[in-house]
Design a protein around this motif. Structure first.
Motif, PDB file in Angstrom:
ATOM      1  N   LEU A 131       1.359  -5.408   2.684  1.00  0.00           N
ATOM      2  CA  LEU A 131       0.029  -5.695   3.215  1.00  0.00           C
ATOM      3  C   LEU A 131       0.040  -7.004   3.997  1.00  0.00           C
ATOM      4  N   ASP A 132      -0.644  -7.000   5.136  1.00  0.00           N
ATOM      5  CA  ASP A 132      -0.811  -8.193   5.959  1.00  0.00           C
ATOM      6  C   ASP A 132      -1.692  -9.174   5.180  1.00  0.00           C
ATOM      7  N   THR A 155      -3.326   0.376  -3.438  1.00  0.00           N
ATOM      8  CA  THR A 155      -2.514  -0.833  -3.331  1.00  0.00           C
ATOM      9  C   THR A 155      -2.057  -1.276  -4.714  1.00  0.00           C
ATOM     10  N   THR A 177       1.806   4.787   1.125  1.00  0.00           N
ATOM     11  CA  THR A 177       1.452   5.535   2.334  1.00  0.00           C
ATOM     12  C   THR A 177       1.624   7.037   2.170  1.00  0.00           C
ATOM     13  N   THR A 202      -5.273  -9.645   7.365  1.00  0.00           N
ATOM     14  CA  THR A 202      -6.167  -8.502   7.550  1.00  0.00           C
ATOM     15  C   THR A 202      -6.265  -7.614   6.319  1.00  0.00           C
ATOM     16  N   MET A 234       0.861  -1.170   0.000  1.00  0.00           N
ATOM     17  CA  MET A 234       0.000   0.000   0.000  1.00  0.00           C
ATOM     18  C   MET A 234       0.905   1.229   0.000  1.00  0.00           C
ATOM     19  N   GLY A 257      -2.856   5.550  -0.177  1.00  0.00           N
ATOM     20  CA  GLY A 257      -3.982   4.687   0.127  1.00  0.00           C
ATOM     21  C   GLY A 257      -4.265   3.630  -0.921  1.00  0.00           C
ATOM     22  N   LYS A 267      -4.350  -5.087   5.740  1.00  0.00           N
ATOM     23  CA  LYS A 267      -3.924  -3.737   6.115  1.00  0.00           C
ATOM     24  C   LYS A 267      -2.409  -3.641   6.060  1.00  0.00           C
ATOM     25  N   PRO A 268      -1.873  -2.428   5.889  1.00  0.00           N
ATOM     26  CA  PRO A 268      -0.410  -2.294   5.854  1.00  0.00           C
ATOM     27  C   PRO A 268       0.206  -2.627   7.209  1.00  0.00           C
ATOM     28  N   CYS A 269       1.385  -3.239   7.178  1.00  0.00           N
ATOM     29  CA  CYS A 269       2.040  -3.660   8.415  1.00  0.00           C
ATOM     30  C   CYS A 269       3.557  -3.557   8.254  1.00  0.00           C
ATOM     31  N   LYS A 297      -1.776  -6.380  14.543  1.00  0.00           N
ATOM     32  CA  LYS A 297      -1.538  -7.186  13.340  1.00  0.00           C
ATOM     33  C   LYS A 297      -1.665  -8.662  13.691  1.00  0.00           C
TER      34      LYS A 297
END
Length: 159
Positions: free
Chosen positions: A82-83, A32, A24, A86, A22, A30, A88-90, A111
């Motif tokens: 990305l996770d 991907t 940032t 989930t 993603m 925002g 989501k970014p990690c 996470k």
């Protein structure tokens, strides 16, 4: 690149070609995408279809000129992996499994701690290995030939 920038090169890369990331920061924040190329000498990555800029290319022999949209490199700090659980970014950490294999895991607040798999595209070589020996390859008989015996000193050059 100046010598100051060369001092700050990323030594241990946690982002690989083929990773889902993603963006940032920047105009595509925002969104991907998939890492298309990693430029380690400049700490930059190219995300497929993102950070498009207009490029004016002059007509030359064998190609047409015009205005084209190309993907510009982003700094590696402006993207996050990305996770896989989930989405989501990690942050990315490394662990060793029970069998001793080194794996990447998702880190950070809230996470999953899931294993981030290595991208399949890394298994494909860009230049395939030649299946047969070429004219400049050393034959296996010469490679395996024993030319020095440490016990007797045979084969030792006279220095």
């Amino acid at each position: 690149m100046g010598w100051k920038a060369a001092e700050k090169l990323i030594r241990h890369w946690k982002i690989l070609r083929g990773d889902n990331v993603m963006i940032t920061r920047g105009k595509d924040k925002g969104e991907t995408g998939v890492i298309k190329r990693v430029i380690r000498s400049q700490n930059r990555v190219i995300v497929e279809g993102k950070n498009l800029v207009k490029k004016h290319i002059k007509q030359g022999q064998g190609h047409e000129g015009g205005i084209f949209s190309v993907e510009a490199p982003l700094h590696a700090s402006n993207v996050q992996v990305l996770d896989p659980v989930t989405g989501k970014p990690c942050k990315v950490g490394t662990r060793y499994t029970e069998d001793g294999a080194k794996v990447r895991i998702a880190r950070g607040m809230g996470k999953s701690g899931a294993i981030i798999p290595r991208p399949e595209i890394l298994k494909v070589r860009s230049t395939p290995r030649p299946p047969v020996a070429g004219p400049k390859d050393t034959p296996m008989e010469l490679v395996m030939e024993k030319t020095y015996d440490p016990r007797t000193g045979m084969g030792m050059p006279n220095l």
